[in-house]
Design a protein around this motif. Structure first.
Motif, PDB file in Angstrom:
ATOM      1  N   GLY A   1      -0.330 -11.275   0.967  1.00 59.33           N
ATOM      2  CA  GLY A   1       1.070 -10.880   1.028  1.00 59.33           C
ATOM      3  C   GLY A   1       1.293  -9.402   1.311  1.00 59.33           C
ATOM      4  O   GLY A   1       2.326  -8.850   0.973  1.00 59.33           O
ATOM      5  N   LEU A   2       0.312  -8.753   1.943  1.00 62.53           N
ATOM      6  CA  LEU A   2       0.473  -7.331   2.259  1.00 62.53           C
ATOM      7  C   LEU A   2       0.987  -7.182   3.691  1.00 62.53           C
ATOM      8  O   LEU A   2       0.742  -8.049   4.525  1.00 62.53           O
ATOM      9  CB  LEU A   2      -0.885  -6.609   2.149  1.00 62.53           C
ATOM     10  CG  LEU A   2      -1.507  -6.550   0.760  1.00 62.53           C
ATOM     11  CD1 LEU A   2      -2.951  -6.056   0.849  1.00 62.53           C
ATOM     12  CD2 LEU A   2      -0.693  -5.626  -0.139  1.00 62.53           C
ATOM     13  N   PRO A   3       1.675  -6.076   3.985  1.00 64.62           N
ATOM     14  CA  PRO A   3       2.185  -5.889   5.344  1.00 64.62           C
ATOM     15  C   PRO A   3       1.126  -5.366   6.310  1.00 64.62           C
ATOM     16  O   PRO A   3       1.423  -4.969   7.418  1.00 64.62           O
ATOM     17  CB  PRO A   3       3.297  -4.844   5.152  1.00 64.62           C
ATOM     18  CG  PRO A   3       2.887  -4.090   3.947  1.00 64.62           C
ATOM     19  CD  PRO A   3       2.113  -5.031   3.065  1.00 64.62           C
ATOM     20  N   TYR A   4      -0.131  -5.328   5.896  1.00 59.76           N
ATOM     21  CA  TYR A   4      -1.227  -4.850   6.741  1.00 59.76           C
ATOM     22  C   TYR A   4      -2.472  -5.649   6.334  1.00 59.76           C
ATOM     23  O   TYR A   4      -2.464  -6.316   5.297  1.00 59.76           O
ATOM     24  CB  TYR A   4      -1.448  -3.344   6.556  1.00 59.76           C
ATOM     25  CG  TYR A   4      -1.584  -2.923   5.118  1.00 59.76           C
ATOM     26  CD1 TYR A   4      -2.795  -2.985   4.449  1.00 59.76           C
ATOM     27  CD2 TYR A   4      -0.468  -2.472   4.397  1.00 59.76           C
ATOM     28  CE1 TYR A   4      -2.912  -2.625   3.130  1.00 59.76           C
ATOM     29  CE2 TYR A   4      -0.580  -2.103   3.065  1.00 59.76           C
ATOM     30  CZ  TYR A   4      -1.812  -2.181   2.438  1.00 59.76           C
ATOM     31  OH  TYR A   4      -1.930  -1.830   1.120  1.00 59.76           O
ATOM     32  N   PRO A   5      -3.556  -5.630   7.136  1.00 61.32           N
ATOM     33  CA  PRO A   5      -4.732  -6.437   6.778  1.00 61.32           C
ATOM     34  C   PRO A   5      -5.248  -6.079   5.388  1.00 61.32           C
ATOM     35  O   PRO A   5      -5.323  -4.903   5.037  1.00 61.32           O
ATOM     36  CB  PRO A   5      -5.755  -6.055   7.849  1.00 61.32           C
ATOM     37  CG  PRO A   5      -4.952  -5.570   9.006  1.00 61.32           C
ATOM     38  CD  PRO A   5      -3.744  -4.891   8.399  1.00 61.32           C
ATOM     39  N   LYS A   6      -5.611  -7.115   4.630  1.00 58.16           N
ATOM     40  CA  LYS A   6      -6.002  -6.840   3.237  1.00 58.16           C
ATOM     41  C   LYS A   6      -7.257  -5.974   3.155  1.00 58.16           C
ATOM     42  O   LYS A   6      -7.466  -5.292   2.164  1.00 58.16           O
ATOM     43  CB  LYS A   6      -6.197  -8.144   2.462  1.00 58.16           C
ATOM     44  CG  LYS A   6      -7.459  -8.916   2.807  1.00 58.16           C
ATOM     45  CD  LYS A   6      -7.670 -10.087   1.859  1.00 58.16           C
ATOM     46  CE  LYS A   6      -8.829 -10.951   2.339  1.00 58.16           C
ATOM     47  NZ  LYS A   6      -9.011 -12.152   1.515  1.00 58.16           N
ATOM     48  N   GLN A   7      -8.064  -5.986   4.228  1.00 58.73           N
ATOM     49  CA  GLN A   7      -9.277  -5.169   4.188  1.00 58.73           C
ATOM     50  C   GLN A   7      -8.951  -3.674   4.120  1.00 58.73           C
ATOM     51  O   GLN A   7      -9.801  -2.868   3.789  1.00 58.73           O
ATOM     52  CB  GLN A   7     -10.135  -5.417   5.438  1.00 58.73           C
ATOM     53  CG  GLN A   7     -10.566  -6.846   5.629  1.00 58.73           C
ATOM     54  CD  GLN A   7      -9.542  -7.662   6.410  1.00 58.73           C
ATOM     55  OE1 GLN A   7      -8.436  -7.211   6.655  1.00 58.73           O
ATOM     56  NE2 GLN A   7      -9.923  -8.864   6.798  1.00 58.73           N
ATOM     57  N   LEU A   8      -7.709  -3.333   4.471  1.00 56.06           N
ATOM     58  CA  LEU A   8      -7.313  -1.915   4.452  1.00 56.06           C
ATOM     59  C   LEU A   8      -6.586  -1.540   3.162  1.00 56.06           C
ATOM     60  O   LEU A   8      -6.134  -0.419   3.001  1.00 56.06           O
ATOM     61  CB  LEU A   8      -6.405  -1.604   5.652  1.00 56.06           C
ATOM     62  CG  LEU A   8      -7.088  -1.716   7.011  1.00 56.06           C
ATOM     63  CD1 LEU A   8      -6.072  -1.572   8.139  1.00 56.06           C
ATOM     64  CD2 LEU A   8      -8.183  -0.668   7.155  1.00 56.06           C
ATOM     65  N   MET A   9      -6.499  -2.485   2.220  1.00 56.93           N
ATOM     66  CA  MET A   9      -5.746  -2.139   1.005  1.00 56.93           C
ATOM     67  C   MET A   9      -6.562  -1.188   0.135  1.00 56.93           C
ATOM     68  O   MET A   9      -7.785  -1.151   0.198  1.00 56.93           O
ATOM     69  CB  MET A   9      -5.370  -3.406   0.233  1.00 56.93           C
ATOM     70  CG  MET A   9      -6.512  -4.062  -0.479  1.00 56.93           C
ATOM     71  SD  MET A   9      -5.924  -5.603  -1.223  1.00 56.93           S
ATOM     72  CE  MET A   9      -7.411  -6.087  -2.078  1.00 56.93           C
ATOM     73  N   PRO A  10      -5.847  -0.393  -0.666  1.00 57.16           N
ATOM     74  CA  PRO A  10      -6.564   0.556  -1.524  1.00 57.16           C
ATOM     75  C   PRO A  10      -7.456  -0.185  -2.514  1.00 57.16           C
ATOM     76  O   PRO A  10      -7.070  -1.216  -3.062  1.00 57.16           O
ATOM     77  CB  PRO A  10      -5.440   1.276  -2.272  1.00 57.16           C
ATOM     78  CG  PRO A  10      -4.206   1.017  -1.503  1.00 57.16           C
ATOM     79  CD  PRO A  10      -4.393  -0.313  -0.838  1.00 57.16           C
ATOM     80  N   PHE A  11      -8.645   0.332  -2.709  1.00 54.08           N
ATOM     81  CA  PHE A  11      -9.566  -0.279  -3.666  1.00 54.08           C
ATOM     82  C   PHE A  11     -10.495   0.800  -4.190  1.00 54.08           C
ATOM     83  O   PHE A  11     -11.202   1.445  -3.424  1.00 54.08           O
ATOM     84  CB  PHE A  11     -10.372  -1.398  -2.984  1.00 54.08           C
ATOM     85  CG  PHE A  11     -11.228  -2.171  -3.944  1.00 54.08           C
ATOM     86  CD1 PHE A  11     -10.692  -3.236  -4.652  1.00 54.08           C
ATOM     87  CD2 PHE A  11     -12.550  -1.805  -4.182  1.00 54.08           C
ATOM     88  CE1 PHE A  11     -11.463  -3.925  -5.569  1.00 54.08           C
ATOM     89  CE2 PHE A  11     -13.321  -2.502  -5.088  1.00 54.08           C
ATOM     90  CZ  PHE A  11     -12.781  -3.562  -5.788  1.00 54.08           C
ATOM     91  N   ARG A  12     -10.440   0.999  -5.508  1.00 55.02           N
ATOM     92  CA  ARG A  12     -11.316   1.961  -6.185  1.00 55.02           C
ATOM     93  C   ARG A  12     -11.353   3.314  -5.476  1.00 55.02           C
ATOM     94  O   ARG A  12     -12.428   3.872  -5.199  1.00 55.02           O
ATOM     95  CB  ARG A  12     -12.721   1.389  -6.340  1.00 55.02           C
ATOM     96  CG  ARG A  12     -12.711   0.177  -7.266  1.00 55.02           C
ATOM     97  CD  ARG A  12     -14.080  -0.287  -7.633  1.00 55.02           C
ATOM     98  NE  ARG A  12     -14.005  -1.368  -8.604  1.00 55.02           N
ATOM     99  CZ  ARG A  12     -15.036  -2.047  -9.062  1.00 55.02           C
ATOM    100  NH1 ARG A  12     -16.248  -1.759  -8.659  1.00 55.02           N
ATOM    101  NH2 ARG A  12     -14.866  -3.002  -9.948  1.00 55.02           N
ATOM    102  N   GLY A  13     -10.190   3.818  -5.149  1.00 54.90           N
ATOM    103  CA  GLY A  13     -10.089   5.161  -4.582  1.00 54.90           C
ATOM    104  C   GLY A  13     -10.397   5.230  -3.095  1.00 54.90           C
ATOM    105  O   GLY A  13     -10.400   6.307  -2.503  1.00 54.90           O
ATOM    106  N   THR A  14     -10.672   4.067  -2.464  1.00 59.13           N
ATOM    107  CA  THR A  14     -10.894   4.063  -1.018  1.00 59.13           C
ATOM    108  C   THR A  14     -10.189   2.814  -0.492  1.00 59.13           C
ATOM    109  O   THR A  14      -9.223   2.369  -1.096  1.00 59.13           O
ATOM    110  CB  THR A  14     -12.421   4.118  -0.721  1.00 59.13           C
ATOM    111  OG1 THR A  14     -12.621   4.028   0.675  1.00 59.13           O
ATOM    112  CG2 THR A  14     -13.182   3.002  -1.401  1.00 59.13           C
TER     113      THR A  14
END
Ligand code: MG
Length: 379
Positions: A21-34
């Motif tokens: 449900g993100l407006p961009y590919p989930k692989q680009l979502m923030p995760f652990r500071g990156t």
């Protein structure tokens, strides 16, 4: 493993993960500071990694992944991996390790043992055993039987294959069985090639739905809002969203008076619970006289990221009767994304007039609202 054998890692990240449900590919979502993809790639430090990415989002992946080899993903995960495999410079005796971008909890310390096993037997996949009672169900929804759950396993990644066996499997692939191939193990099974399980911890789960993120991370979301107004004056350049915009008026202020960045900074500080921009950069402090607000944004964001904050997204609404801003929005987004070292897709900017109403409508100044969603690791 002997020194001549190479390990080629393929990470399919070709889908956009719409279930998140993100407006961009989930692989680009923030995760652990990156970002999720950077984090997952970092699990394979020291190996040659190829990432299959959605073609339309390739620039964003290039920005975050730098030197990593990228290939265009296919229609399906299976095709993405095959596209990446064709670009490998491998040989018999090498190993191909395929790992989902959205499995960041994989423990790389287990990889040596799994690779040794794959060299021995040709193909292994990470699995974990079924916990619930498993039912085999007919197309009409009626349960037909109960499976022996000791023999039922969830297929995960990494999936590891001897290079030459995977090459043979792709070469023997016929078009008929393509749709049923949701992973490379299924390809081997369809051709009667042996694949063995490698038991991993149940922690190696995949992030698919928003609740997976909430359940599986010690991270909490934090929302922030910022609002700022500056009035026009005739003797200064206009800075807005980090860039200079040609206009007969600039904005009054102690700094460069970039009202959009000030609202954004206040939203970030608000989300982090760190006060406001006036406390960080007092307007009677000579060191901030005329300072570019990109530097202020950089300083605030650096401090927040050091403390474990990461950006989901920011949305900035600029209210200005003049000048016309639509043509400048791409440059503002790019400037903010670069200043914060986040992807372009995480920054949205909108501009509106107020239909001639109020101080904005009377062209006396510019007002900006900004909202951000951050996440922070806790515990
Ligand atoms: Mg201000």
């Amino acid at each position: 493993m002997s020194v001549s054998q190479q390990i080629h890692v393929i990470i399919p990240a070709g889908g956009i993960g719409s279930r998140m449900g993100l407006p961009y590919p989930k692989q680009l979502m923030p995760f652990r500071g990156t970002t999720l993809i950077q984090y997952t790639v970092s699990l394979f430090g020291g190996y040659s990694v190829t990432v299959a990415v959605p073609a339309e989002h390739r620039p964003a992946f290039e920005t975050v992944l730098g030197e990593v080899t990228l290939v265009d993903g296919g229609e399906t995960r299976f095709e993405s991996v095959r596209n990446a495999f064709r670009k490998l410079n491998g040989q018999a005796g090498d190993l191909v390790v395929i790992h989902d971008a959205a499995r960041p909890y994989f423990d790389p310390k287990t990889l040596d043992e799994a690779c040794d096993r794959a060299l021995e037997v040709g193909a292994v996949i990470y699995t974990h055993g079924a916990v619930d009672t498993m039912k085999w169900v007919g197309e009409d929804g009626q349960i037909q039987r109960t499976l022996d759950r000791r023999r039922v396993f969830h297929a995960q990644t990494p999936q590891i294959f001897r290079y030459e066996l995977l090459e043979q499997a792709y070469d023997s692939l016929t078009c008929e069985n393509m749709e049923t191939l949701t992973d490379e193990a299924a390809l081997f099974e369809a051709q009667g090639r042996p694949v063995f399980i490698f038991s991993a911890s149940s922690g190696n789960r995949k992030l698919t739905h928003p609740e997976d993120l909430e359940m599986s991370q010690s991270a909490v979301p934090r929302i922030g809002h910022g609002y700022d107004v500056h009035k026009f004056c005739s003797d200064r350049p206009l800075y807005l969203g980090g860039i200079q915009i040609p206009h007969e008026f600039g904005l009054e202020g102690h700094s460069d008076a970039d009202v959009a960045l000030h609202a954004l900074i206040d939203a970030l500080l608000g989300a982090a619970g760190r006060g406001d921009i006036g406390q960080w950069f007092p307007d009677n402090d000579p060191q901030f006289k005329g300072v570019r607000s990109t530097r202020l944004l950089q300083r605030v964001w650096h401090s927040l990221t050091q403390d474990g904050f990461a950006l989901f997204n920011a949305d900035v609404t600029i209210q200005a009767q003049a000048p016309k801003l639509a043509g400048h929005i791409p440059a503002m987004r790019a400037c903010i994304a670069e200043t914060m070292n986040v992807s372009l897709s995480q920054i949205n900017i909108k501009a509106t007039t107020t239909e001639g109403l109020g101080f904005v409508g009377e062209k006396r100044g510019i007002a900006v609202d900004a909202v951000v969603l951050l996440q922070v690791e806790v515990g």
